[in-house]
Enzyme design. Sequence first.
Site, PDB file in Angstrom:
ATOM      1  N   GLU A  83       7.472   2.039   9.455  1.00 42.01           N
ATOM      2  CA  GLU A  83       6.573   2.776   8.555  1.00 42.01           C
ATOM      3  C   GLU A  83       7.347   3.444   7.425  1.00 42.01           C
ATOM      4  O   GLU A  83       6.912   3.447   6.267  1.00 42.01           O
ATOM      5  CB  GLU A  83       5.772   3.840   9.326  1.00 42.01           C
ATOM      6  CG  GLU A  83       4.811   3.279  10.373  1.00 42.01           C
ATOM      7  CD  GLU A  83       3.599   2.564   9.779  1.00 42.01           C
ATOM      8  OE1 GLU A  83       3.400   2.577   8.551  1.00 42.01           O
ATOM      9  OE2 GLU A  83       2.834   1.977  10.586  1.00 42.01           O
ATOM     10  N   ARG A  87       6.672   2.236   3.530  1.00 38.01           N
ATOM     11  CA  ARG A  87       6.007   3.206   2.655  1.00 38.01           C
ATOM     12  C   ARG A  87       7.001   3.962   1.780  1.00 38.01           C
ATOM     13  O   ARG A  87       6.802   4.069   0.570  1.00 38.01           O
ATOM     14  CB  ARG A  87       5.201   4.202   3.481  1.00 38.01           C
ATOM     15  CG  ARG A  87       4.158   3.510   4.348  1.00 38.01           C
ATOM     16  CD  ARG A  87       3.174   4.478   4.935  1.00 38.01           C
ATOM     17  NE  ARG A  87       2.548   3.904   6.120  1.00 38.01           N
ATOM     18  CZ  ARG A  87       1.335   4.199   6.543  1.00 38.01           C
ATOM     19  NH1 ARG A  87       0.591   5.072   5.903  1.00 38.01           N
ATOM     20  NH2 ARG A  87       0.842   3.644   7.640  1.00 38.01           N
ATOM     21  N   ASP A 216       1.769  -9.627  12.279  1.00 35.83           N
ATOM     22  CA  ASP A 216       1.384  -9.888  10.873  1.00 35.83           C
ATOM     23  C   ASP A 216       2.474  -9.992   9.801  1.00 35.83           C
ATOM     24  O   ASP A 216       2.775 -11.072   9.287  1.00 35.83           O
ATOM     25  CB  ASP A 216       0.302  -8.879  10.419  1.00 35.83           C
ATOM     26  CG  ASP A 216       0.616  -7.403  10.716  1.00 35.83           C
ATOM     27  OD1 ASP A 216       1.735  -7.097  11.136  1.00 35.83           O
ATOM     28  OD2 ASP A 216      -0.291  -6.559  10.514  1.00 35.83           O
ATOM     29  N   GLU A 350      -6.619  -5.016   3.848  1.00 43.45           N
ATOM     30  CA  GLU A 350      -6.305  -6.453   3.996  1.00 43.45           C
ATOM     31  C   GLU A 350      -7.349  -7.403   3.416  1.00 43.45           C
ATOM     32  O   GLU A 350      -7.005  -8.460   2.876  1.00 43.45           O
ATOM     33  CB  GLU A 350      -6.082  -6.796   5.479  1.00 43.45           C
ATOM     34  CG  GLU A 350      -4.801  -6.201   6.071  1.00 43.45           C
ATOM     35  CD  GLU A 350      -4.888  -4.709   6.380  1.00 43.45           C
ATOM     36  OE1 GLU A 350      -6.026  -4.175   6.447  1.00 43.45           O
ATOM     37  OE2 GLU A 350      -3.846  -4.063   6.554  1.00 43.45           O
ATOM     38  N   THR A 436       4.661  -5.235   2.121  1.00 44.30           N
ATOM     39  CA  THR A 436       3.455  -5.213   2.944  1.00 44.30           C
ATOM     40  C   THR A 436       2.623  -3.951   2.747  1.00 44.30           C
ATOM     41  O   THR A 436       1.512  -3.856   3.239  1.00 44.30           O
ATOM     42  CB  THR A 436       3.788  -5.435   4.437  1.00 44.30           C
ATOM     43  OG1 THR A 436       2.579  -5.774   5.124  1.00 44.30           O
ATOM     44  CG2 THR A 436       4.416  -4.192   5.059  1.00 44.30           C
TER      45      THR A 436
HETATM   46  C1  DMJ Z   1      -0.259  -0.761   5.971  1.00 43.00           C
HETATM   47  O1  DMJ Z   1       0.639   0.245   6.294  1.00 43.00           O
HETATM   48  C2  DMJ Z   1       0.438  -2.087   5.784  1.00 43.00           C
HETATM   49  O2  DMJ Z   1      -0.387  -2.970   5.108  1.00 43.00           O
HETATM   50  C3  DMJ Z   1       0.865  -2.706   7.105  1.00 43.00           C
HETATM   51  O3  DMJ Z   1       1.412  -3.986   6.921  1.00 43.00           O
HETATM   52  C4  DMJ Z   1      -0.319  -2.790   8.022  1.00 43.00           C
HETATM   53  N1  DMJ Z   1      -1.062  -1.566   8.160  1.00 43.00           N
HETATM   54  C5  DMJ Z   1      -1.360  -0.786   6.979  1.00 43.00           C
HETATM   55  C6  DMJ Z   1      -2.679  -1.077   6.328  1.00 43.00           C
HETATM   56  O4  DMJ Z   1      -3.706  -1.439   7.112  1.00 43.00           O
END
Ligand code: DMJ
Length: 456
Positions: A83, A87, A216, A350, A436
Amino acid sequence: VSLQMMKHAWDNYKRYAWGLNELKPISKQGHSSNLFGNIQGATIVDALDTLYIMEMKEEFKEAKDWVEKNLDFNVNAEISVFEVNIRFVGGLLSAYYLSGEEIFRKKAVELGEKLLPAFNTPTGIPWALLNIKSGIGRNWPWASGGSSILAEFGTLHLEFVHLSHLSGNPVFAEKVMNIRKVLNRLDKPEGLYPNYLNPSSGQWGQHHVSIGGLGDSFYEYLLKAWLMSDKTDEEGKKMYYDAVQAIETHLIRKSSGGLTYIAEWKGGLLEHKMGHLTCFAGGMFALGADGAPSDKTGHHIELGAEIARTCHESYDRTSMKLGPEAFRFDGGVEAIATRQNEKYYILRPEVIETYMYMWRLTHDPKYRQWAWEAVEALEKHCRVDGGYSGIRDVYNNHESHDDVQQSFFLSETLKYLYLLFSDDDILPFEHWVFNTEAHPLPILHKEDGSKEEKQK
Ligand code: DMJ
């Protein structure tokens, strides 16, 4: 309109939760998730590039000043490596590449260095959790036999390659290349990657496979590593297309009503459930279509379009027109959540992300229409006086708000909406890949070697 939404989300965060990680839009106070330990300001760092792209100059300046004066990594805190990487490292890197402001580069590298002790395991597969003061790591207590998680250790590659690029220190890139080495040495059941890998023994944990949660973004980063390398990373390319082949054979199914979905795999048995998180894969398949073997290009675009349609159905079949956390294709239902604890929507991006890729790659107007339906639903059900909130049950007619404005709503959901309704030359795919968390990172073009890219 996404600009006004951003303004509403930002202004309220600023008013009620400034400097804290996230906003509670109903109780109008800060929200702290333990994913970031004592690191503060998740919403600020996650939102930097969105503010920049939307030309919200004053807000960007406030955010930058906060980063300069207050963003502090010298804290005694146990954090989620994944995370914090997607982020904070991702957000700082994008802010640097977009604005050219040195402070963001400096902070990104400083944070990257703090994350390095996570790789001190017998195999070099990093821990999920790390105390950034002591450098002691461990894994989630719930993860199969002390395993690390595929989507967590597999979602460091893009950021770490850029950290080496910007710092001149090869150690970051070496750490993530070693992850691939470990993966390539292992036998994969049916060519699939289980979600759990033990960092001490180097063996798989439970044979659960998912293109949603826990799996994912590992797949996403294989494709994007190849794209970000200006298509020189042949290893990433091969791993991606081989994985997609196995996913198609073993996980992708069509419902009797004609909806294509991606199931989950548990030791050879299929669970006919698709997560909201899995919906990102439509965009991924379409983005990867170009590099697929020439006879498969159209097929990958088509697959992306089918996933987009299924995920749109998951929204359309609720009363709020917002999709549930997971939906099923069994027991007589299609694209509908059947369990109470899968009916929530937490402002996730998503589905809109997939619409954005499909729009850019096909220009079929239906993707803008579908995104517009999502905007209307967000405005109607998630917008409250104090910002935007998630919803506990999207099948109910009355909103029960969860009182969290997730930082990814500002970094991803609103950014993808903005891009969807803008011209393609804002952050064009020839020059940028999105991490992501939707933070854009420049493609490292062959010809300009170590030169920094500041293209917009
Ligand atoms: C985000 O932090 C990112 O997209 C991650 O890959 C998956 N979860 C959240 C959004 O749903």
